[in-house]
Design a protein around this motif. Structure first.
Motif, PDB file in Angstrom:
ATOM      1  N   TYR A  53       0.846  -1.202   0.000  1.00  0.00           N
ATOM      2  CA  TYR A  53       0.000   0.000   0.000  1.00  0.00           C
ATOM      3  C   TYR A  53       0.877   1.248   0.000  1.00  0.00           C
ATOM      4  CZ  TYR A  53      -4.070   2.796   1.629  1.00  0.00           C
ATOM      5  OH  TYR A  53      -5.100   3.693   1.772  1.00  0.00           O
ATOM      6  N   LYS A  57       0.977   4.064  -2.946  1.00  0.00           N
ATOM      7  CA  LYS A  57       0.543   5.425  -2.628  1.00  0.00           C
ATOM      8  C   LYS A  57       1.665   6.436  -2.885  1.00  0.00           C
ATOM      9  CE  LYS A  57      -2.192   7.927   0.552  1.00  0.00           C
ATOM     10  NZ  LYS A  57      -2.828   8.132   1.803  1.00  0.00           N
ATOM     11  N   LEU A 102     -15.552  16.370 -14.142  1.00  0.00           N
ATOM     12  CA  LEU A 102     -16.121  16.060 -12.825  1.00  0.00           C
ATOM     13  C   LEU A 102     -17.632  16.312 -12.709  1.00  0.00           C
ATOM     14  CD1 LEU A 102     -13.153  17.173 -10.551  1.00  0.00           C
ATOM     15  CD2 LEU A 102     -14.156  14.881 -10.619  1.00  0.00           C
ATOM     16  N   MET A 106     -20.843  13.744 -10.861  1.00  0.00           N
ATOM     17  CA  MET A 106     -21.146  13.964  -9.436  1.00  0.00           C
ATOM     18  C   MET A 106     -22.356  13.101  -9.030  1.00  0.00           C
ATOM     19  SD  MET A 106     -19.133  15.799  -7.788  1.00  0.00           S
ATOM     20  CE  MET A 106     -17.861  14.962  -8.677  1.00  0.00           C
ATOM     21  N   ASN A 334     -11.955   0.993   5.934  1.00  0.00           N
ATOM     22  CA  ASN A 334     -11.647   0.438   4.620  1.00  0.00           C
ATOM     23  C   ASN A 334     -11.104   1.537   3.716  1.00  0.00           C
ATOM     24  OD1 ASN A 334     -11.449  -1.234   2.460  1.00  0.00           O
ATOM     25  ND2 ASN A 334     -13.540  -2.020   2.597  1.00  0.00           N
ATOM     26  N   ARG A 335      -9.830   1.818   3.920  1.00  0.00           N
ATOM     27  CA  ARG A 335      -9.217   2.917   3.177  1.00  0.00           C
ATOM     28  C   ARG A 335      -8.680   2.381   1.841  1.00  0.00           C
ATOM     29  NH1 ARG A 335      -5.824   5.682   7.563  1.00  0.00           N
ATOM     30  NH2 ARG A 335      -7.441   7.218   7.921  1.00  0.00           N
ATOM     31  N   GLY A 342      -4.662   9.809  -4.967  1.00  0.00           N
ATOM     32  CA  GLY A 342      -3.959  10.969  -5.506  1.00  0.00           C
ATOM     33  C   GLY A 342      -4.744  11.636  -6.627  1.00  0.00           C
ATOM     34  N   ARG A 345      -7.331   9.817  -9.023  1.00  0.00           N
ATOM     35  CA  ARG A 345      -8.455   9.038  -8.497  1.00  0.00           C
ATOM     36  C   ARG A 345      -9.597   9.065  -9.533  1.00  0.00           C
ATOM     37  NH1 ARG A 345     -13.570  10.643  -7.893  1.00  0.00           N
ATOM     38  NH2 ARG A 345     -12.847  12.646  -7.126  1.00  0.00           N
ATOM     39  N   HIS A 350     -18.559   7.697  -8.386  1.00  0.00           N
ATOM     40  CA  HIS A 350     -19.962   7.682  -7.927  1.00  0.00           C
ATOM     41  C   HIS A 350     -20.836   6.857  -8.868  1.00  0.00           C
ATOM     42  CE1 HIS A 350     -18.621  10.665  -5.141  1.00  0.00           C
ATOM     43  NE2 HIS A 350     -18.231  11.452  -6.135  1.00  0.00           N
ATOM     44  N   ARG A 353     -19.998   3.097  -8.172  1.00  0.00           N
ATOM     45  CA  ARG A 353     -20.619   2.611  -6.928  1.00  0.00           C
ATOM     46  C   ARG A 353     -22.114   2.397  -7.120  1.00  0.00           C
ATOM     47  NH1 ARG A 353     -17.432   6.584  -3.332  1.00  0.00           N
ATOM     48  NH2 ARG A 353     -15.821   5.259  -2.459  1.00  0.00           N
TER      49      ARG A 353
ATOM     50  N   GLN B  15      -9.146  14.321  -2.619  1.00  0.00           N
ATOM     51  CA  GLN B  15      -9.233  14.038  -4.055  1.00  0.00           C
ATOM     52  C   GLN B  15     -10.636  13.589  -4.442  1.00  0.00           C
ATOM     53  OE1 GLN B  15      -6.994  14.777  -6.219  1.00  0.00           O
ATOM     54  NE2 GLN B  15      -5.258  15.179  -4.867  1.00  0.00           N
ATOM     55  N   GLY B  16     -11.586  13.751  -3.521  1.00  0.00           N
ATOM     56  CA  GLY B  16     -12.973  13.499  -3.889  1.00  0.00           C
ATOM     57  C   GLY B  16     -13.414  12.045  -3.916  1.00  0.00           C
ATOM     58  N   HIS B  17     -12.808  11.200  -3.094  1.00  0.00           N
ATOM     59  CA  HIS B  17     -13.297   9.817  -3.024  1.00  0.00           C
ATOM     60  C   HIS B  17     -14.711   9.786  -2.430  1.00  0.00           C
ATOM     61  CE1 HIS B  17      -9.392   7.675  -3.758  1.00  0.00           C
ATOM     62  NE2 HIS B  17      -8.923   8.837  -3.367  1.00  0.00           N
ATOM     63  N   ALA B  18     -15.006  10.789  -1.561  1.00  0.00           N
ATOM     64  CA  ALA B  18     -16.346  10.974  -0.986  1.00  0.00           C
ATOM     65  C   ALA B  18     -16.769   9.875  -0.022  1.00  0.00           C
ATOM     66  CB  ALA B  18     -17.394  11.149  -2.091  1.00  0.00           C
ATOM     67  N   GLN B  19     -15.812   9.126   0.499  1.00  0.00           N
ATOM     68  CA  GLN B  19     -16.149   8.141   1.523  1.00  0.00           C
ATOM     69  C   GLN B  19     -16.717   8.839   2.757  1.00  0.00           C
ATOM     70  OE1 GLN B  19     -16.617   5.233   0.602  1.00  0.00           O
ATOM     71  NE2 GLN B  19     -14.958   3.975   1.385  1.00  0.00           N
ATOM     72  N   LEU B  30     -20.170  17.854  -0.440  1.00  0.00           N
ATOM     73  CA  LEU B  30     -19.267  17.938  -1.588  1.00  0.00           C
ATOM     74  C   LEU B  30     -19.518  19.236  -2.342  1.00  0.00           C
ATOM     75  CD1 LEU B  30     -19.721  14.347  -3.119  1.00  0.00           C
ATOM     76  CD2 LEU B  30     -18.089  15.062  -1.356  1.00  0.00           C
ATOM     77  N   LEU B  33     -17.288  20.082  -7.737  1.00  0.00           N
ATOM     78  CA  LEU B  33     -16.271  19.231  -8.354  1.00  0.00           C
ATOM     79  C   LEU B  33     -16.012  17.965  -7.530  1.00  0.00           C
ATOM     80  CD1 LEU B  33     -13.699  21.915  -9.566  1.00  0.00           C
ATOM     81  CD2 LEU B  33     -15.410  20.698 -10.908  1.00  0.00           C
ATOM     82  N   GLY B  34     -16.842  17.786  -6.491  1.00  0.00           N
ATOM     83  CA  GLY B  34     -16.722  16.548  -5.739  1.00  0.00           C
ATOM     84  C   GLY B  34     -15.754  16.592  -4.573  1.00  0.00           C
ATOM     85  N   ASN B  58     -11.672   6.154   6.944  1.00  0.00           N
ATOM     86  CA  ASN B  58     -11.930   5.629   5.606  1.00  0.00           C
ATOM     87  C   ASN B  58     -11.438   6.550   4.497  1.00  0.00           C
ATOM     88  OD1 ASN B  58     -13.645   2.973   5.460  1.00  0.00           O
ATOM     89  ND2 ASN B  58     -14.257   4.074   7.310  1.00  0.00           N
ATOM     90  N   CYS B  59     -10.808   7.656   4.845  1.00  0.00           N
ATOM     91  CA  CYS B  59     -10.315   8.570   3.809  1.00  0.00           C
ATOM     92  C   CYS B  59      -8.974   8.066   3.273  1.00  0.00           C
ATOM     93  CB  CYS B  59     -10.153   9.983   4.357  1.00  0.00           C
ATOM     94  SG  CYS B  59      -9.374  11.066   3.145  1.00  0.00           S
ATOM     95  N   PRO B  60      -8.945   7.631   1.994  1.00  0.00           N
ATOM     96  CA  PRO B  60      -7.681   7.091   1.466  1.00  0.00           C
ATOM     97  C   PRO B  60      -6.575   8.139   1.390  1.00  0.00           C
ATOM     98  CG  PRO B  60      -9.534   6.552   0.018  1.00  0.00           C
ATOM     99  CD  PRO B  60     -10.013   7.563   1.001  1.00  0.00           C
ATOM    100  N   GLU B  61      -6.939   9.405   1.376  1.00  0.00           N
ATOM    101  CA  GLU B  61      -5.923  10.457   1.269  1.00  0.00           C
ATOM    102  C   GLU B  61      -5.459  10.931   2.652  1.00  0.00           C
ATOM    103  OE1 GLU B  61      -4.888  10.901  -1.708  1.00  0.00           O
ATOM    104  OE2 GLU B  61      -6.560  10.183  -2.939  1.00  0.00           O
TER     105      GLU B  61
END
Lengths: 398, 69
Positions: A53, A57, A102, A106, A334-335, A342, A345, A350, A353, B15-19, B30, B33-34, B58-61
């Motif tokens: 990881y 990263k 983007l 959204m 759960n990262r 970065g 991404r 959205h 998912r 970076q907008g993963h939005a978790q 948000l 631009l997320g 849970n934030c990957p950043e």
């Protein structure tokens, strides 16, 4: 073109297109993480593979040493590679190219597609629910992201078959053969040129129109190459990946009755379970090109070589995820980096998912009981995107 | 007794993963631009502490610092 020689030494000679990897890559990454967290192979004109990881990263956040101008690892390096912004863009151009894309992705924008996809899932299920079994990859999972993409682009739904053919050439068939890649790109360019011309005569409000009407940082319309590249990106990044994620989720549920029963009884757990499926079976792997000499986790890296940036391997790193090799559908922390990490991404996070959630939710409502068909084989795709391309299931109680 | 929690989204890291937004919609929103940001001044209302910690975890950043005041 002949097949590459089989791999006998994963530490010094890995190959992500080897059938052993395609079938079951997890033990390979576990071995490498312990022996050599950043492995190197002379195949693919020189390639590094980070399996932790931390290393994944680090590389993703280092746009000084690593470029995104190449993101697919091949045996050939086209010069210059055809761009697919923003995935292939580096800073400072990257930011503006991504910002154009983007808004249409959204959560509120993709929500508009949801009722349509729910109806599609049910139509597809109607087609096989009265049969004993079905190939869920060919008759269900494949159509969901394909239809989402044709809808967003505003093109006929039947063109999804063409998209699948091109993606296969780019991501699998062309890894060892650039003539096949260039042929697919020529066909895509011709296709989108027609679509763009049609919109200039009769304006629409779809995603192709959004790109035609977008402005670059200089206030001028985007170049044809930019629009075409972004459209190719939407196909390449949007279809195989989500098809794989839905398929891997169904594959897991088919062989894990306890998880299946729990999700049928507690559908509110689905969003958490889907994040866990994304972690455990991350479909997408990306690439970077080393631009300047550097060292990652003790491994010296030479310019010109590529990096196979394995988000799936990072997501199985036990240093970050307790019981990393287990699927825990109520995992709280759960990262995962299934969508990358970065600046690159995934823009479609959205949408993806939503598609996975709808696909699994509708399936479980109609087909709470199913299992793998032992009389037929599962076939996994190889290369940059891994998921079941043949998923034979038996429906109903066993 | 623990004090009040205050959250913040680091705009340079997000970076907008939005978790965060999907796990704790009461605490995050948000932009167009997320990119995520904390709602209001980031003070976590009583009872939402676990959700704040879940979002952070849970934030990957690793973009969500939490301060305890």
């Amino acid at each position: 073109m002949s097949s590459p020689a089989p791999v006998t030494d994963w530490v010094h000679d890995f190959d992500h297109t080897d059938p052993t990897w395609t079938e079951n890559p997890y033990p390979i990454w576990d071995e490498l993480r312990v022996k050599c967290p950043v492995a190197h192979t002379n195949r693919f004109l020189g390639l590094y593979l980070p399996t932790t990881y931390e290393a994944v990263k680090e590389i993703c956040s280092d746009t000084e040493h690593f470029s995104s101008r190449r993101v697919i690892v091949r045996n050939v390096r086209l010069e210059p590679p055809p761009p697919a912004p923003p995935a292939s863009s580096d800073p400072p151009e990257h930011k503006h190219a991504k910002q154009i894309l983007l808004p249409p992705f959204m959560p509120d924008a993709v929500k508009k597609l949801e009722p349509h996809l729910r109806a599609l899932c049910n139509e597809l299920i109607d087609g096989f629910i009265n049969e004993k079994g079905c190939d869920a990859a060919a008759r269900y999972t494949k159509y969901i992201p394909t239809r989402a993409v044709t809808n967003m682009l505003g093109v006929p739904e039947k063109d999804g078959d063409l998209f699948i053919k091109w993606i296969h050439e780019l991501l699998e068939g062309g890894l060892h053969d650039d003539a096949r890649v260039m042929q697919a790109i020529r066909e895509m360019v011709a296709y989108f040129t027609d679509q763009i011309e049609a919109r200039k005569k009769h304006p629409t409000d779809d995603l192709i129109a959004t790109l035609i009407n977008a402005r670059g940082e200089d206030g001028q319309p985007l170049t044809d190459a930019h629009v075409q590249g972004t459209l190719r990106l939407l196909l390449i990044a949007g279809i195989d990946t989500t098809w794989s994620a839905i398929g891997s989720s169904l594959w897991h549920l088919a062989k894990t009755p306890a998880d299946r029963a729990r999700l049928v009884a507690e559908p509110q757990l689905l969003p958490t379970a889907i994040e866990e499926f994304l972690r455990a079976f991350s479909p997408a792997t990306s690439g970077r090109e080393v631009m300047k000499e550097t060292t990652v986790s003790g491994c010296p890296m030479k310019p010109g070589n590529m990096v196979l940036l394995s988000f799936p391997a990072a997501n199985r790193d036990p240093a970050v995820f307790p019981d990393a090799d287990k699927v825990i559908i109520d995992r709280k922390e759960n990262r995962h980096v299934a969508f990358g990490v970065g600046i690159h991404r995934c823009v479609g996070v959205h949408l993806a998912r939503m598609e996975i959630l709808v696909a699994i939710e509708e399936w479980l409502k109609r087909i709470p009981d199913f299992r793998l068909d032992p009389s037929s084989e599962i076939r996994w795709s190889g290369g940059n995107v891994r998921g079941p391309r043949q998923l034979p299931l038996l429906l109903g109680k066993g | 007794m623990s004090g009040t929690l205050r959250i913040r989204v680091d705009p340079d890291k997000c970076q907008g993963h939005a978790q965060c937004k999907s796990l704790a919609p009461e605490l995050f929103e948000l932009d167009e631009l997320g990119n995520a940001h904390e709602i209001g001044d980031g003070t976590v209302p009583a009872g939402l502490e676990d959700k704040a910690r879940l979002a952070q975890a849970n934030c990957p950043e690793i973009a969500i610092p939490i301060n305890e005041e």
